[in-house]
Write an enzyme that holds these catalytic residues in place. Structure first.
Site, PDB file in Angstrom:
ATOM      1  N   THR A 185      39.096  45.293  47.794  1.00 47.40           N
ATOM      2  CA  THR A 185      39.336  44.359  46.849  1.00 47.40           C
ATOM      3  C   THR A 185      39.511  44.799  45.418  1.00 47.40           C
ATOM      4  O   THR A 185      39.329  45.995  45.203  1.00 47.40           O
ATOM      5  CB  THR A 185      37.739  43.492  46.816  1.00 47.40           C
ATOM      6  OG1 THR A 185      38.071  42.565  45.995  1.00 47.40           O
ATOM      7  CG2 THR A 185      36.698  44.519  46.345  1.00 47.40           C
TER       8      THR A 185
ATOM      9  N   THR B 151      37.922  41.935  49.338  1.00 51.81           N
ATOM     10  CA  THR B 151      38.531  40.847  49.003  1.00 51.81           C
ATOM     11  C   THR B 151      40.150  40.613  49.527  1.00 51.81           C
ATOM     12  O   THR B 151      40.787  40.495  49.717  1.00 51.81           O
ATOM     13  CB  THR B 151      38.197  41.037  47.974  1.00 51.81           C
ATOM     14  OG1 THR B 151      37.681  40.705  47.042  1.00 51.81           O
ATOM     15  CG2 THR B 151      38.087  40.240  47.860  1.00 51.81           C
TER      16      THR B 151
ATOM     17  N   ASP C  18      30.328  43.089  39.402  1.00 55.98           N
ATOM     18  CA  ASP C  18      29.665  42.997  40.455  1.00 55.98           C
ATOM     19  C   ASP C  18      28.306  43.652  40.288  1.00 55.98           C
ATOM     20  O   ASP C  18      27.070  43.660  41.015  1.00 55.98           O
ATOM     21  CB  ASP C  18      30.094  43.513  41.712  1.00 55.98           C
ATOM     22  CG  ASP C  18      30.990  42.657  42.561  1.00 55.98           C
ATOM     23  OD1 ASP C  18      30.961  41.362  42.197  1.00 55.98           O
ATOM     24  OD2 ASP C  18      31.667  42.974  43.320  1.00 55.98           O
TER      25      ASP C  18
ATOM     26  N   SER D 101      28.026  45.164  46.545  1.00 53.89           N
ATOM     27  CA  SER D 101      28.944  44.531  47.141  1.00 53.89           C
ATOM     28  C   SER D 101      28.658  43.482  47.979  1.00 53.89           C
ATOM     29  O   SER D 101      27.285  43.610  48.808  1.00 53.89           O
ATOM     30  CB  SER D 101      29.909  45.317  47.721  1.00 53.89           C
ATOM     31  OG  SER D 101      31.134  44.405  48.401  1.00 53.89           O
ATOM     32  N   SER D 102      29.492  42.407  48.483  1.00 53.23           N
ATOM     33  CA  SER D 102      28.936  41.477  49.575  1.00 53.23           C
ATOM     34  C   SER D 102      29.954  41.699  50.809  1.00 53.23           C
ATOM     35  O   SER D 102      30.029  40.797  51.666  1.00 53.23           O
ATOM     36  CB  SER D 102      29.083  39.918  49.185  1.00 53.23           C
ATOM     37  OG  SER D 102      28.265  39.800  48.143  1.00 53.23           O
TER      38      SER D 102
ATOM     39  N   ASN E  40      38.086  42.930  43.268  1.00 54.90           N
ATOM     40  CA  ASN E  40      36.992  41.960  43.036  1.00 54.90           C
ATOM     41  C   ASN E  40      37.899  40.808  42.508  1.00 54.90           C
ATOM     42  O   ASN E  40      38.108  40.070  43.485  1.00 54.90           O
ATOM     43  CB  ASN E  40      36.352  42.275  41.710  1.00 54.90           C
ATOM     44  CG  ASN E  40      35.082  41.266  41.368  1.00 54.90           C
ATOM     45  OD1 ASN E  40      34.582  40.746  42.417  1.00 54.90           O
ATOM     46  ND2 ASN E  40      34.667  41.105  40.297  1.00 54.90           N
TER      47      ASN E  40
HETATM   48  O1  DON Z   1      32.453  43.467  46.501  1.00 55.35           O
HETATM   49  C1  DON Z   1      32.231  42.041  46.183  1.00 55.35           C
HETATM   50  O2  DON Z   1      31.393  41.607  46.802  1.00 55.35           O
HETATM   51  C2  DON Z   1      33.071  41.354  45.461  1.00 55.35           C
HETATM   52  N1  DON Z   1      33.790  42.187  44.686  1.00 55.35           N
HETATM   53  C3  DON Z   1      34.161  40.902  46.507  1.00 55.35           C
HETATM   54  C4  DON Z   1      35.401  40.020  45.810  1.00 55.35           C
HETATM   55  C5  DON Z   1      35.947  39.016  46.652  1.00 55.35           C
HETATM   56  O3  DON Z   1      35.651  38.855  47.863  1.00 55.35           O
HETATM   57  C6  DON Z   1      37.240  37.986  45.942  1.00 55.35           C
HETATM   58  N2  DON Z   1      38.002  37.237  46.899  1.00 55.35           N
HETATM   59  N3  DON Z   1      37.652  36.284  47.070  1.00 55.35           N
END
Ligand code: DON
Length: 589
Positions: free
Chosen positions: A415, A397, A439, A468-469, A417
């Site tokens: 990130t 993130t 997540d 994660s994404s 999160n």
């Molecule tokens: O790992 C992940 O997919 C999420 N925790 C990413 C979080 C995120 O992108 C927040 N930003 N807008």
């Protein structure tokens, strides 16, 4: 009068406090750890196309953090040194996502052709359990996996950044961390972006007094634009890390402060969790799309697998002939997204704990089979799109982008999160903790903060990494890194990167357009397409509506992703673009 007088005195007091605080470093005894950083006032070679340089380039959500990376390359560092310097600087200058208390992924391409990733995703604490966020009746307890000390996974950022530096960097830890330390210790003038973020969250921060204090002016009120933001506790933590390496975070004072706060606030991260934490070197996923190789993050990210799968689904189609933003192109991409995200919910999780069928998911024949149900004239229904099954013939993130003149390239996504993570800092250590536990699939088929659902593959187990994404990605052409990209945005990260790649390869857009064009997103469930305001023309929307897509514009303030990217131009020059959606900055030299 009744309002003006206190405001005047508060203003005067604030200015006085800033002066005293700024004078403090001069009075302090000489530090063992070097802490100098002079950001360049002017970005040379900046134009509407981006920031251009011959030797090195960094694009990130924070101009200061990008400049920290470039300063390190000027001192003889390579792209890896620069990425690590930018990573630590983001923890100081972009606290909502840059972090010490979170985790991230780094995808690395070295000039000698080496391709490798570092996974420093948070892990579930040893005392975590599958149903830890459910009540006695098996219902999800609202907020527990997002806004409590129990929401935090064991942080991985410090281990990851230091491991990467040790293996592939050229400069010492002290040198590479110096800009971050200087920025934390001496402070930096706050811009509108950060001041408004802090102000918007005052009520949330106020739930945890040390957090409110960290993001308030020393006089107690909110920060205003131009105020100097100093983070002495964070500076002290960074110095412990610069001196002692990983031990400066995972043991000793930092660890004691972290575990103490866990005990005080009902969290479960223990000394043992911190001692056991290790970053993992993983082979990247490598796919091909037309004439390019696509290098991206393997599990515990779903990003690389979904990106390559969606590109495989698109490859048989003449996307360029359909035209950028046409109903045909959007319809095709949305249907690829629908199918890929259905697979995510079923098949993706931490591959150290669950057998992710990667070979199947990345297989081009599998992708074509998934698209057999694609109808160019009408939207599929998500309930009809089940996760794919193995084929008889198939067996599996904030983001920063960096390149240097030698051909090294780093894609780094990190990130906490949600913005500002679990919204509590470790008192005395000056960093925010993540809420990455959300997540995980806290209950089968129960949507997380991004509306994503999951099942067994992503259920909680002690020590496991949550899915994660994040999709840090490098495109190679003839074995040379030509594009580095990635994004924040939770579930929308993968479709953001997908669009940057398709814009670049199919529509042959310049970097600034590939990054800047409006985006859309579909994730199988919920069954709707969201799109950025003005992203699609009324004619296109009508045609998509006729094909039965539920098209939902995002409210004006919501945007999809923040894809700070860099590329190598045909003449060998390096170009950096900070996504126009947000304040950020590229730097080059
Ligand atoms: O790992 C992940 O997919 C999420 N925790 C990413 C979080 C995120 O992108 C927040 N930003 N807008």
């Amino acid at each position: 009068m009744s309002h003006a007088a206190p405001a005047f005195f508060a203003g005067a007091l604030r200015r006085l406090t800033v002066l005293v605080l700024l004078a403090l470093p001069a009075l302090a005894p000489a530090q063992e750890v070097l802490n100098t950083f002079e950001p360049t006032a002017v970005s040379l070679g900046a134009s509407r196309d981006g920031v251009r340089g011959e030797n090195g380039v960094v694009a990130s959500r924070s101009r200061l953090a990008s400049e920290a990376g470039v300063a390190i390359m000027r001192q003889g560092g390579n792209a890896i040194d620069a990425a690590v310097a930018t990573g630590f600087a983001l923890a100081v200058t972009y606290p909502s996502a840059g972090n010490l208390g979170g985790g991230g992924f780094m995808v690395i391409h070295l000039a000698d052709g080496t391709l490798v990733t570092n996974d420093h995703r948070e892990r579930a604490p040893l005392a975590a359990s599958r149903d830890m966020y459910l009540d006695k009746e098996g219902k999800v307890i609202p907020g527990l996996s997002r806004e409590s000390h129990l929401a935090s996974g064991v942080p991985g950022t410090v281990a990851g950044l230091l491991d990467v530096l040790e293996r592939y960097g050229r400069l010492s830890r002290e040198k590479v961390m110096a800009p971050a330390i200087a920025l934390a210790e001496q402070g930096f003038a706050l811009n509108y972006d950060l001041v408004s973020q802090f102000k918007r969250r005052r009520e949330i921060f106020a739930r945890h007094e040390p957090t409110l204090r960290m993001f308030s002016h020393p006089t107690g009120g909110p920060y205003e634009v131009g105020d100097v933001f100093r983070q002495p506790y964070l500076a002290a933590t960074l110095k412990r890390i610069a001196r002692e390496g990983k031990a400066g975070f995972y043991t000793g004072r930092t660890a004691d402060l972290l575990v103490e706060e866990m005990k005080r606030g009902g969290g479960i991260i223990s000394h043992e969790d911190l001692l056991q934490y290790e970053s993992v070197w993983r082979k990247p996923l490598v796919g091909t799309y037309r004439d390019y190789e696509v290098v991206s993050m393997p599990p515990p990210s779903s990003g690389g697998a979904l990106l390559i799968q969606m590109l495989n689904m698109l490859e048989p189609y003449k996307v360029n002939d359909m035209g950028y933003g046409s109903a045909d192109a959007v319809h095709l991409m949305v249907e690829a997204e629908r199918r890929a995200y259905a697979d995510r919910a079923e098949h993706l999780g931490d591959s150290d704990y669950y057998d992710v069928p990667l070979a199947m998911l990345l297989n081009k024949t599998y992708a074509r089979q998934r698209m057999v149900s694609f109808d160019p004239s009408v939207a599929s229904r998500s309930d009809d799109i089940l996760p794919g099954r193995a084929l008889a013939e198939a067996v599996d993130t904030t983001h920063a982008s960096v390149m240097d003149k030698d051909g090294n390239a780093v894609a780094y996504t990190t990130t906490l999160n949600l913005s500002y993570g679990a919204r509590y800092v470790i008192p005395g250590a000056g960093f925010l903790m993540n809420n990455e536990m959300d997540d995980f699939s806290v209950k089968a088929n129960e949507p997380n903060a991004y509306g994503l659902i999951g099942r067994v593959a992503n259920e909680i187990q002690p020590g496991k990494r949550m899915l994660s994404s994040m999709t840090p990605t490098i495109l190679l052409k003839d074995d040379q890194a030509v594009l580095v990209t990635g994004s924040p945005g939770g579930s929308t990260i993968i479709t953001t990167v997908f669009q940057v790649v398709v814009n670049t390869i199919d529509h042959r857009m310049k970097l600034r357009d590939a990054v800047g064009q409006p985006r859309f997103h579909h994730q199988w469930k919920p069954e709707r397409v969201i799109y950025e305001p003005f992203g699609l023309s009324p004619d296109t929307l009508m045609m998509l509506g006729l094909r039965d897509h539920d098209m939902r514009p995002l409210p004006g303030t919501w945007l999809l992703g923040d894809a700070n990217s860099v590329s190598r131009l045909e003449d060998g020059a390096l170009l950096g673009v900070s996504d126009p959606r947000n304040e950020g900055g590229a730097a080059a030299y």
